[in-house]
Design a protein around this motif. Sequence first.
Motif, short mmCIF file in Angstrom:
data_model
loop_
_atom_site.label_atom_id
_atom_site.label_comp_id
_atom_site.label_asym_id
_atom_site.label_seq_id
_atom_site.Cartn_x
_atom_site.Cartn_y
_atom_site.Cartn_z
N VAL A 39 0.84 -1.20 0.00
CA VAL A 39 0.00 0.00 0.00
C VAL A 39 0.87 1.25 0.00
O VAL A 39 0.64 2.20 -0.75
N HIS A 40 1.89 1.24 0.83
CA HIS A 40 2.80 2.38 0.92
C HIS A 40 3.43 2.64 -0.45
O HIS A 40 3.47 3.78 -0.93
N TRP A 41 3.90 1.59 -1.08
CA TRP A 41 4.56 1.73 -2.38
C TRP A 41 3.57 2.26 -3.42
O TRP A 41 3.86 3.21 -4.16
N LEU A 42 2.40 1.65 -3.47
CA LEU A 42 1.40 2.06 -4.46
C LEU A 42 1.01 3.52 -4.27
O LEU A 42 0.90 4.28 -5.22
N GLN A 43 0.81 3.89 -3.00
CA GLN A 43 0.38 5.26 -2.71
C GLN A 43 1.38 6.28 -3.25
O GLN A 43 1.01 7.36 -3.67
N HIS A 44 2.66 5.92 -3.25
CA HIS A 44 3.69 6.88 -3.67
C HIS A 44 4.08 6.75 -5.13
O HIS A 44 4.72 7.63 -5.68
N ASN A 45 3.73 5.64 -5.76
CA ASN A 45 4.21 5.43 -7.11
C ASN A 45 3.13 5.39 -8.18
O ASN A 45 3.43 5.46 -9.36
N LEU A 46 1.88 5.26 -7.78
CA LEU A 46 0.82 5.22 -8.78
C LEU A 46 0.35 6.63 -9.12
O LEU A 46 0.41 7.53 -8.29
N GLY A 47 -0.15 6.75 -10.34
CA GLY A 47 -0.71 8.04 -10.75
C GLY A 47 -2.10 8.21 -10.15
O GLY A 47 -2.64 7.31 -9.52
N ASP A 48 -2.64 9.40 -10.36
CA ASP A 48 -3.95 9.72 -9.79
C ASP A 48 -5.04 8.75 -10.22
O ASP A 48 -5.84 8.29 -9.41
N TYR A 49 -5.05 8.45 -11.52
CA TYR A 49 -6.13 7.63 -12.07
C TYR A 49 -6.12 6.21 -11.50
O TYR A 49 -7.13 5.76 -10.95
N PRO A 50 -4.99 5.48 -11.58
CA PRO A 50 -4.99 4.14 -10.98
C PRO A 50 -5.27 4.15 -9.47
O PRO A 50 -5.93 3.23 -8.96
N LEU A 51 -4.81 5.19 -8.79
CA LEU A 51 -5.09 5.27 -7.35
C LEU A 51 -6.58 5.35 -7.10
O LEU A 51 -7.13 4.71 -6.20
N ARG A 52 -7.23 6.17 -7.90
CA ARG A 52 -8.68 6.32 -7.79
C ARG A 52 -9.39 4.99 -7.97
O ARG A 52 -10.31 4.66 -7.22
N ILE A 53 -8.92 4.24 -8.97
CA ILE A 53 -9.54 2.93 -9.24
C ILE A 53 -9.37 2.01 -8.03
O ILE A 53 -10.31 1.34 -7.61
N LEU A 54 -8.16 2.00 -7.48
CA LEU A 54 -7.91 1.12 -6.33
C LEU A 54 -8.73 1.55 -5.11
O LEU A 54 -9.20 0.72 -4.32
N ASN A 55 -8.89 2.86 -4.95
CA ASN A 55 -9.72 3.35 -3.85
C ASN A 55 -11.17 2.92 -4.04
O ASN A 55 -11.84 2.50 -3.10
N LEU A 56 -11.61 3.04 -5.28
CA LEU A 56 -12.98 2.63 -5.59
C LEU A 56 -13.14 1.13 -5.34
O LEU A 56 -14.17 0.67 -4.82
N ALA A 57 -12.10 0.36 -5.68
CA ALA A 57 -12.15 -1.09 -5.46
C ALA A 57 -12.34 -1.39 -3.98
O ALA A 57 -13.14 -2.25 -3.60
N ALA A 58 -11.61 -0.65 -3.13
CA ALA A 58 -11.73 -0.88 -1.68
C ALA A 58 -13.14 -0.58 -1.21
O ALA A 58 -13.72 -1.31 -0.40
N ILE A 59 -13.71 0.51 -1.75
CA ILE A 59 -15.07 0.86 -1.35
C ILE A 59 -16.04 -0.23 -1.80
O ILE A 59 -16.94 -0.63 -1.06
N ASN A 60 -15.81 -0.75 -3.00
CA ASN A 60 -16.67 -1.85 -3.47
C ASN A 60 -16.51 -3.09 -2.60
O ASN A 60 -17.46 -3.85 -2.42
#
Lengths: 422, 266
Positions: A39-60
């Motif tokens: 999570v730490h790595w993704l949070q710092h290395n992913l762009g806005d768009y993929p981060l949004r998708i992963l956040n949405l995935a967690a909400i789902n």
Amino acid sequence: MAGAIEHVFLYRDPSVVARRARLRLACNLVSLALAAVVVHWLQHNLGDYPLRILNLAAINVILAVSLNLIYGFTGMFSLGHAGFMAVGAYVAALLTLPQATKDVIFLMAPLAWPFNVLSAPPIVAVVAGGIVAGLAAFLIGLPVLRLRGDYLGIATLGFAEIIRVVANNIPSITNGALGLKGIPNFANNLWWTWGWAAFTVWFIARLVGSVHGKALLAIREDEVAAEIMGVRLTYHKMISFVTGAVFAGIGGALLGSLITTIDPKTFGFMLTFNILIIVVAGGLGSITGSVITALLYTVLLEALRPIEAGWRLGPLAVPEIPGLRMVVFSLVLLVIILFYQRGLFGGREFSWDWLIRKLERAAAGTAATAGAVERRTGATADAGAESEAQATRPGGGWSSTAGRGTETGGRGGASKRAPKGT
Amino acid sequence: MRALAATDVLRLDHITMRFGGLLAVSDCNLAMARGELVGLIGPNGAGKTTVFNVITGVYKPTSGRVLFEGRDITGMRPDLVCGLGIARTFQNIRLMKSLSVVDNVLIGHRVHMRSSLGSAVLRLPGYVREENLLYEESLKLLDDLGLLKYKDTPAGSLPYGEQRRVEIARALATRPRILLLDEPAAGMNPYESQMLVKFIRDVLTRFNLTILLIEHDMSVIMEVCDRIMVLDHGETIAEGTAAEIQANPRVIEAYLGVGYKHAGNY
Ligand SMILES: Nc1ncnc2c1ncn2[C@@H]1O[C@H](COP(=O)(O)OP(=O)(O)OP(=O)(O)O)[C@@H](O)[C@H]1O
Ligand SMILES: [Mg+2]
């Protein structure tokens, strides 16, 4: 703890039970730590768009697991999820909107008390959203939980629609059809969303894996028999319904913050329908199924976006078709239902048992270990029937809800230990 | 009817049950002493299962009272009735089919759980201890009844006769003082019925029970029951020992008149 309860064990070796509990805990801690690193790595290395998708995935994940509690584990066909999400989203949004934004967006009517003076940090707002959604579920549950099957579905669907109509018509709180804009974007953060997802999975896995949870499963299997066996139907149905709604409210609160703009149209039936697809495709009564399917569903839905834009394949020209993704998904769902009637995971859950068994075998180096676990069952006269019983269970690293010690684990560090095991 | 005694475990007092125009049970009286095994027989539709449903609170009788250990439980909610110590099985087996055998039994034991839901979610030591206790008790019960080998098998995938025994095990898990069995031998072959007779006798003494047994299989009824009560069209037409019942002209007429049925429907 094992020492204090040792005298209780007649059929299992307490030292083995305790050792396995320790191993499970270790597995969970290690995977949680790994997940944290990821999570730490993704949070710092992913762009806005993929981060949004992963956040949405967690909400789902949160939404699917909570609906699974109500529908998959307790057998109550509820279509009210979008309604609970709306309640959670509005409450959390009103508590986190900055005063300046509140002053600007309420054009139709001034914001009513208490929301015009109340303001809270995000964590409090999300919890409050969940609690108010739970209260709504309690009130609606009093009359409708006595209904069964399709009737309950229709009644809860009606409730969700009422919430929408109400949201449209109390502009002094919801700003009517204009909705709320500029909601602070605190949920666009993997720690937030996946943290809540992990908590949801932990809580609900613990609930359904407990002896109390068996009452919920009993209601799903046979309501009449459950009541005769001493299950207080109204109480346990309410527990399941309200708990599911609390997490739906939390999911709604996070969603509102992620998309920063909510209005009554956001919480239409399609939202509930999407979650229902995830729950059914993943498997009713499988938390693992809901978690993995929510993740796949969210990511694939985005990945399929280009097919709606119109494309050519040699001589074949496909025009722009909005909604084509949903057609594809409906087909996928159809195929899943045709080939896996009980969803991708049936009632099965992820468990560490395969790893623990492997470790034990490696440690002992003999096949005798398996028999030592169950003093009186394993390697005695019942050995034949025991292997027959084994054969009816799903193999590999999967345990069935039919088996004991339902273990659940999720992606992104949501792995949790269940009761303690055989 | 036998004179009422202070030791009565269960007493039905002028129970009448109507469904619309249908009189399912009419003025039924019954008193059961501790340790007794009473048979309840009668042709199809006589009202036997309805009597069970009235006792367990599924139906509230149109009139009359149900007394359990001197306490009026008429129309009490089924889960509370269970908590008092009345357990039953069903004519058409109603196990939690996709759950394992041990989970089915654990659902019965759950009634005695003291720990709260919160302590269960947090797995507090008190809860964990209680869970271990109840789980071990479930295993012990299965072991006592010779069902331990099935503990992890989904209940619905067991052979029919074994499902009947698991259903009895689940009922026993609630630690009842009285057990109501609804046609436990239905669908069994003579050998299986014979084993069941042994099983019921065994359970009766080992668990210090009182049993009310509905059965169509006359060999089972005649062999195990201390006393038999015969219903026909909701009316109690006879009561007595096996020999008395077999000689009773009204009973013979009721059975021969509607056609004697060996095995019940299910
Ligand atoms: N819920 C109900 N609503 C209407 N009628 C009912 C209901 N339950 C039972 N009955 C009727 O009451 C009568 C007695 O039914 P009951 O099931 O008690 O018979 P039974 O003696 O158990 O018969 P069987 O040997 O077939 O099991 C039947 O005519 C049945 O149709
Ligand atoms: Mg019947």
